[in-house]
Design a protein around this motif. Structure first.
Motif, PDB file in Angstrom:
ATOM      1  N   LEU A   1       0.823  -1.199   0.000  1.00 41.48           N
ATOM      2  CA  LEU A   1       0.000   0.000   0.000  1.00 41.48           C
ATOM      3  C   LEU A   1       0.866   1.261   0.000  1.00 41.48           C
ATOM      4  N   ARG A   2       1.951   1.257   0.790  1.00 40.98           N
ATOM      5  CA  ARG A   2       2.839   2.418   0.825  1.00 40.98           C
ATOM      6  C   ARG A   2       3.487   2.648  -0.541  1.00 40.98           C
ATOM      7  N   GLN A   3       3.913   1.572  -1.185  1.00 38.75           N
ATOM      8  CA  GLN A   3       4.512   1.713  -2.510  1.00 38.75           C
ATOM      9  C   GLN A   3       3.518   2.286  -3.512  1.00 38.75           C
ATOM     10  N   GLU A   4       2.274   1.843  -3.406  1.00 37.59           N
ATOM     11  CA  GLU A   4       1.260   2.349  -4.331  1.00 37.59           C
ATOM     12  C   GLU A   4       0.971   3.825  -4.072  1.00 37.59           C
ATOM     13  N   VAL A   5       0.912   4.212  -2.805  1.00 38.59           N
ATOM     14  CA  VAL A   5       0.686   5.620  -2.466  1.00 38.59           C
ATOM     15  C   VAL A   5       1.843   6.478  -2.959  1.00 38.59           C
ATOM     16  N   GLN A   6       3.065   6.013  -2.754  1.00 33.31           N
ATOM     17  CA  GLN A   6       4.226   6.777  -3.198  1.00 33.31           C
ATOM     18  C   GLN A   6       4.294   6.865  -4.720  1.00 33.31           C
ATOM     19  N   ARG A   7       3.915   5.784  -5.397  1.00 31.33           N
ATOM     20  CA  ARG A   7       3.906   5.818  -6.861  1.00 31.33           C
ATOM     21  C   ARG A   7       2.856   6.809  -7.364  1.00 31.33           C
ATOM     22  N   ASP A   8       1.694   6.785  -6.746  1.00 35.75           N
ATOM     23  CA  ASP A   8       0.642   7.722  -7.131  1.00 35.75           C
ATOM     24  C   ASP A   8       1.050   9.161  -6.819  1.00 35.75           C
ATOM     25  N   GLN A   9       1.734   9.347  -5.693  1.00 33.69           N
ATOM     26  CA  GLN A   9       2.213  10.673  -5.316  1.00 33.69           C
ATOM     27  C   GLN A   9       3.231  11.191  -6.326  1.00 33.69           C
ATOM     28  N   GLN A  10       4.123  10.323  -6.781  1.00 35.51           N
ATOM     29  CA  GLN A  10       5.127  10.729  -7.759  1.00 35.51           C
ATOM     30  C   GLN A  10       4.483  11.084  -9.099  1.00 35.51           C
ATOM     31  N   ASP A  11       3.470  10.325  -9.498  1.00 30.48           N
ATOM     32  CA  ASP A  11       2.757  10.643 -10.740  1.00 30.48           C
ATOM     33  C   ASP A  11       2.102  12.022 -10.647  1.00 30.48           C
ATOM     34  N   PHE A  12       1.514  12.312  -9.505  1.00 32.82           N
ATOM     35  CA  PHE A  12       0.865  13.611  -9.313  1.00 32.82           C
ATOM     36  C   PHE A  12       1.893  14.735  -9.377  1.00 32.82           C
ATOM     37  N   ARG A  13       3.028  14.542  -8.720  1.00 29.98           N
ATOM     38  CA  ARG A  13       4.075  15.566  -8.747  1.00 29.98           C
ATOM     39  C   ARG A  13       4.601  15.785 -10.163  1.00 29.98           C
ATOM     40  N   THR A  14       4.715  14.711 -10.922  1.00 31.82           N
ATOM     41  CA  THR A  14       5.203  14.841 -12.295  1.00 31.82           C
ATOM     42  C   THR A  14       4.247  15.664 -13.143  1.00 31.82           C
ATOM     43  N   LYS A  15       2.948  15.389 -13.014  1.00 32.00           N
ATOM     44  CA  LYS A  15       1.958  16.163 -13.776  1.00 32.00           C
ATOM     45  C   LYS A  15       2.005  17.638 -13.391  1.00 32.00           C
TER      46      LYS A  15
ATOM     47  N   VAL B   1       0.619   9.680   3.228  1.00 27.68           N
ATOM     48  CA  VAL B   1      -0.728  10.088   2.834  1.00 27.68           C
ATOM     49  C   VAL B   1      -0.978  11.543   3.221  1.00 27.68           C
ATOM     50  N   GLN B   2      -0.535  11.937   4.404  1.00 30.48           N
ATOM     51  CA  GLN B   2      -0.716  13.330   4.829  1.00 30.48           C
ATOM     52  C   GLN B   2       0.012  14.296   3.892  1.00 30.48           C
ATOM     53  N   ARG B   3       1.205  13.918   3.445  1.00 30.47           N
ATOM     54  CA  ARG B   3       1.939  14.763   2.510  1.00 30.47           C
ATOM     55  C   ARG B   3       1.196  14.866   1.177  1.00 30.47           C
ATOM     56  N   SER B   4       0.624  13.769   0.730  1.00 33.54           N
ATOM     57  CA  SER B   4      -0.141  13.795  -0.522  1.00 33.54           C
ATOM     58  C   SER B   4      -1.348  14.721  -0.409  1.00 33.54           C
TER      59      SER B   4
END
Length: 379
Positions: free
Chosen positions: A26-40, A108-111
């Motif tokens: 779950l943490r890996q998925e959250v971090q991957r999603d967070q990185q995608d958001f930052r890239t956009k 999650v809080q950072r996201s």
């Protein structure tokens, strides 16, 4: 047992059902999603800042080439403000990159913080992104329309309203795009992250999670975020290009207006056979005799010279000599085929009025040829 009792029992059992998820996955998925958001967001910011900075030298160069009025250059500090605001805002709200072993709750809080920052930016896009260029461009449109009033005040008003209406339409569309992104992309994302955060906090406090945890990209997600079909960078570049085309059209219309509203097929005419200068005082040759120019059609020579300096900068003498029709038209006094000159003798204080002095192409050509000879003779 009655059917209703069966249904109630099934719902009670379902309410106690929990989904167990591996924390590392779950943490890996959250971090991957967070990185995608930052890239956009990075590419969106890069497009906005990059295009704004790129337009600054283009804007200045175009203004010099077209000899635009002072109001054209008001957009330059606006472009600096837009790019500077974005850079400062991102600097102040910069989030540290996630560590591989970072607690899931902190991730999650950072996201959520990053999403909140982006929501604030887009909800307030009118104040920092749309209003400043609207003011500078509207001032340019108003100034341009004012200079075009020689064709009639009604014409100038319609001209301004058409330009202002085009600007309002474009910026309304941009504003609606940003609010749509908040409503369809950022708010759903924020709600999903808040749901996940609540579930994690319940786990931390020992309370069982009652709902399925939904996160974009995970196999158990019921909802997907609505992603834009068109790249935000393309939209931003398209908006800048559209505004740039509108401004170029205004410059073209302004040039055409100055050249043709005076009623002449060729504005390159002059009442003077030659022009020379005593500092800022023009001396003109009319009918083979030199005079000190006092006025032209009731407009004092000092007023014409002052306007030329204000409008054309270092080229004020050249514009007075070679583009007198355009200069007078910009002042709102387009000359007729014949003008009235107020002149003073160079050998005495005698003043006289020369009425019906023709505006001829031959005079202007002679002045232009003399200027070219001076340019060639200069080292």
């Amino acid at each position: 047992m009655a059917p209703d009792e069966f249904q109630q029992a099934w719902q009670a059992q379902a309410s106690r059902t929990r989904v167990t998820i591996d924390a590392d996955l779950l943490r890996q998925e959250v971090q991957r999603d967070q990185q995608d958001f930052r890239t956009k967001i990075f590419y969106r910011d890069f497009g906005e800042v990059g295009v704004a900075l790129m337009l600054i030298p283009i804007w200045i160069t175009l203004g010099v080439m077209t000899e635009s009025t002072w109001s054209w250059y008001l957009t330059v500090p606006v472009l600096i403000w837009m790019s500077g605001f974005m850079l400062v805002y991102r600097r102040r709200h910069q989030q540290q990159p996630s560590e591989p072993d970072e607690p899931l709750l902190s991730c999650v809080q950072r996201s959520i913080t990053e999403v909140d920052d982006q929501i604030w930016l887009l909800r307030n896009v009118f104040w920092w992104y749309l209003l400043p260029p609207s003011v500078s461009i509207l001032i340019f449109f108003a100034h341009t329309s004012w200079l075009a009033r020689s064709g009639g005040e009604l014409y100038a008003l319609i001209f301004f309203l058409l330009l202002a209406g085009s600007l309002v339409a474009v910026y309304s569309w941009v504003y609606s795009l940003n609010q749509r992104a908040v409503r369809l992309q950022l708010e759903p994302r924020r709600q999903e992250l808040l749901t996940l955060l609540t579930s994690l906090q319940d786990e931390t406090t020992g309370n069982a999670a009652q709902d399925q945890i939904a996160l974009p990209g995970l196999p158990f997600t019921d909802q997907k975020l609505c992603m834009p079909r068109t790249s935000p960078v393309r939209i931003i570049i398209g908006v800048f290009v559209l505004l740039f085309i509108i401004m170029l059209l205004v410059v073209y219309l302004m040039s055409a207006n100055l050249h043709f509203l005076s009623g002449k097929d060729d504005p390159r005419t002059s009442p003077f056979a030659a022009v020379r200068w005593q500092e800022s005082q023009p001396e003109v040759k009319v009918q083979e005799e030199w005079y000190q120019l006092v006025s032209l059609d009731g407009i004092s020579a000092s007023e014409i010279v002052a306007f030329s300096k204000q409008t054309y900068g270092d080229k004020w003498q050249k514009r007075f000599e070679e583009d007198l029709v355009e200069l007078l038209t910009r002042m709102g006094h387009p000359p007729a085929d014949q003008v009235t000159l107020g002149v003073q003798s160079l050998t005495s204080s005698e003043r006289k009025t020369l009425a019906g002095v023709p505006m001829t192409y031959e005079n202007r050509r002679a002045i232009r040829n003399a200027a070219q000879q001076r340019e060639r003779s200069e080292p």
